[in-house]
Design a protein around this motif. Structure first.
Motif, PDB file in Angstrom:
ATOM      1  N   ILE A  88      31.577  53.201  36.454  1.00  0.00           N
ATOM      2  CA  ILE A  88      32.818  53.124  37.213  1.00  0.00           C
ATOM      3  C   ILE A  88      33.715  52.108  36.523  1.00  0.00           C
ATOM      4  N   PHE A  89      34.948  52.498  36.248  1.00  0.00           N
ATOM      5  CA  PHE A  89      35.912  51.612  35.603  1.00  0.00           C
ATOM      6  C   PHE A  89      37.109  51.432  36.522  1.00  0.00           C
ATOM      7  N   VAL A  90      37.516  50.196  36.716  1.00  0.00           N
ATOM      8  CA  VAL A  90      38.662  49.927  37.578  1.00  0.00           C
ATOM      9  C   VAL A  90      39.385  48.689  37.053  1.00  0.00           C
ATOM     10  N   THR A  91      40.691  48.660  37.240  1.00  0.00           N
ATOM     11  CA  THR A  91      41.483  47.546  36.733  1.00  0.00           C
ATOM     12  C   THR A  91      41.914  46.621  37.871  1.00  0.00           C
ATOM     13  N   GLY A  92      42.087  45.350  37.549  1.00  0.00           N
ATOM     14  CA  GLY A  92      42.573  44.365  38.511  1.00  0.00           C
ATOM     15  C   GLY A  92      43.086  43.138  37.765  1.00  0.00           C
ATOM     16  N   THR A  93      43.927  42.373  38.433  1.00  0.00           N
ATOM     17  CA  THR A  93      44.443  41.147  37.829  1.00  0.00           C
ATOM     18  C   THR A  93      43.543  39.978  38.211  1.00  0.00           C
ATOM     19  N   LEU A  94      42.917  39.374  37.222  1.00  0.00           N
ATOM     20  CA  LEU A  94      42.036  38.225  37.395  1.00  0.00           C
ATOM     21  C   LEU A  94      42.502  37.104  36.472  1.00  0.00           C
ATOM     22  N   ASP A  95      42.698  35.918  37.032  1.00  0.00           N
ATOM     23  CA  ASP A  95      43.141  34.767  36.232  1.00  0.00           C
ATOM     24  C   ASP A  95      44.397  35.085  35.421  1.00  0.00           C
ATOM     25  N   ASP A  96      45.347  35.763  36.085  1.00  0.00           N
ATOM     26  CA  ASP A  96      46.649  36.101  35.485  1.00  0.00           C
ATOM     27  C   ASP A  96      46.549  37.039  34.294  1.00  0.00           C
ATOM     28  N   LYS A  97      45.445  37.768  34.178  1.00  0.00           N
ATOM     29  CA  LYS A  97      45.285  38.758  33.123  1.00  0.00           C
ATOM     30  C   LYS A  97      44.844  40.092  33.737  1.00  0.00           C
ATOM     31  N   GLU A  98      45.474  41.177  33.300  1.00  0.00           N
ATOM     32  CA  GLU A  98      44.962  42.474  33.707  1.00  0.00           C
ATOM     33  C   GLU A  98      43.607  42.683  33.041  1.00  0.00           C
ATOM     34  N   THR A  99      42.646  43.136  33.843  1.00  0.00           N
ATOM     35  CA  THR A  99      41.249  43.158  33.412  1.00  0.00           C
ATOM     36  C   THR A  99      40.589  44.476  33.790  1.00  0.00           C
ATOM     37  N   LEU A 100      39.813  45.038  32.868  1.00  0.00           N
ATOM     38  CA  LEU A 100      39.002  46.210  33.156  1.00  0.00           C
ATOM     39  C   LEU A 100      37.627  45.735  33.603  1.00  0.00           C
ATOM     40  N   VAL A 101      37.207  46.188  34.791  1.00  0.00           N
ATOM     41  CA  VAL A 101      35.906  45.827  35.345  1.00  0.00           C
ATOM     42  C   VAL A 101      35.032  47.074  35.353  1.00  0.00           C
TER      43      VAL A 101
END
Length: 433
Positions: A88-101
């Protein structure tokens, strides 16, 4: 000797990339046979928000279907997850960076990779990842196009599109979910230089730039349409609907969506254009919020021309998407940023079959002959019969986990209903036992 070695190495790498492009249609055919077990891109295998799943629950318990697992840690965002290759791949903003989780199918976190800079307004992510051949493709809110190697868990290539292509963006930044096809990644780069760009999916090399229509980007994720001998990328810019040949970037046709359909009620400073075009049997449907009209366009048999079929004033969808089912179009309208009605249109004529107030507007999904309607204000999710007779709710329950707006679109894959709400991702069991 070093120069000769470098030339040979570059030549071999280019040859390998070209070979991958040639083999990609074969890969696409194979993928089409296996996609019932995957949701590899925005709105699913065919970008129409139809799940191929069958054998799903015909109704839900009063409290809703069983929650299999819930996981926090996605970061701020409204993008939907992608499921492919057992991940499962999902994106979110973490620590002011867009991040793929990345998670496994049981919801266990595996890894995450920061890839880009958020937009300055609403900094949460909205680009749903696309998976193809071991790589995930994303576009940041600030217009960076990024390829992430899944096996190495790192960026393979990255292009800062805004300055490179002189892109004119709307005030909320980029919301496009990338389209990957035939060895290419497509990127809407509206402005004085071009309209759409194609990158080699393995190297990031620019393969072509389409002509400019001197417009600005909207928030639309494009659709791929096969008509005649052409594979056509259909998208909506700030003021136009356009069709572009995916093979070479030829601008096939341009329809002046705003100029041809100005309305007294519409504030054109609020041009939205956030809904992926809907296609069925030679006809396109495009809709936009803020009191704009929905239009149906007939594609010529060779795909090189469009003509207006009908106009509808009721289904001015904000950003929840629309679907086709058995001769009708379903979605929700815009009445304000907090309110809207659920609407059904006749596909042939554009006649409004019903308008129904149920909490507020939202997103919509179709699976196993039912509609899944997810209203965005309070997070109620309903199982609905797709009938032009009325908005017939079978079952409904509220999503109570997570924070912020309920803007992420739901999806169903392998008997599981996935809901993203803010920092949280949930998987519900909707398989009939």
């Amino acid at each position: 000797m070093l120069l000769i070695y470098s030339v040979v190495l570059i030549g071999c790498y280019g040859w390998a990339a070209k070979l991958r492009r040639q083999l990609n249609p074969i890969t696409e055919s194979f993928a089409a046979r296996t996609m019932s077990f995957e949701w590899p891109q925005w709105h699913g295998p065919h970008r129409d928000n139809h799940s191929p799943e069958t054998g799903l629950l015909p109704q839900w318990p009063q409290q809703g279907p069983t929650l299999l697992w819930m996981q926090d840690g996605l970061g701020e965002g409204w993008s939907s997850p992608t499921l492919a290759n057992g991940r499962i791949f999902v994106t979110g903003t973490l620590d002011d960076k867009e991040t793929l989780v990345c998670f496994d199918l049981e919801g266990n976190p595996l890894w995450k990779t920061a890839y880009g800079t958020p937009a300055h307004l609403y900094p949460g992510t909205r680009s749903t990842p696309a998976y193809d051949q071991g790589h995930v493709y994303v576009i940041s809110g600030s217009g960076e196009v990024v390829c992430i190697d899944v096996e190495r868990e790192m960026i393979a290539w990255k292009i800062n599109g805004l300055p490179l292509f002189q892109v004119k963006i709307h005030r909320f930044g980029i919301s496009e979910a990338p389209l990957v096809f035939d060895g290419k990644v497509f990127y809407t780069a509206c402005g004085p230089r071009t309209t759409l760009v194609a990158f080699d999916q393995f190297t990031g090399e620019v393969l072509w730039e389409s002509p400019s229509i001197d417009d600005q980007c909207a928030y639309v994720s494009p659709q791929l349409v096969h008509r005649g001998q052409l594979d056509i990328i259909v998208t909506v810019t700030g003021k136009h609907i356009v069709g572009i040949d995916q093979s070479n970037g030829e601008l096939l046709w341009v329809y002046p969506y705003v100029e041809n359909h100005r309305t007294k009620k519409r504030d054109e400073t609020l041009i939205q254009n956030a809904v992926t075009p809907l296609y069925h049997e030679g006809r396109l449907f495009v809709t936009s919020g803020y009191n704009h009209v929905g239009v149906a366009l007939n594609l010529s048999e060779d795909g090189r021309q469009v003509e207006l079929a009908w106009v509808n004033n009721d289904l001015d969808c904000h950003h929840g998407g629309v679907i086709y089912s058995n001769g009708y179009v379903y979605g929700s309208s815009w009445r304000s940023n907090l309110q809207g009605n659920w609407v059904c249109l006749d596909w042939k004529t554009g006649q409004t079959m019903y308008e129904h107030l149920w909490y507020g507007k939202g997103s919509i999904l179709c699976a196993d002959g039912k509609l899944y309607c997810y209203e965005e204000r309070e997070g109620h999710l309903a199982l609905v019969n797709p009938t032009p007779k009325g908005f017939e709710i079978i079952s409904a329950f509220p999503i109570t986990t997570g924070t912020g707006e309920h803007w992420a679109h739901p999806l169903i894959c392998e008997g599981k209903l996935y809901i993203r709400h803010g920092d949280s991702l949930m998987a519900f069991d909707v398989k009939k036992r």
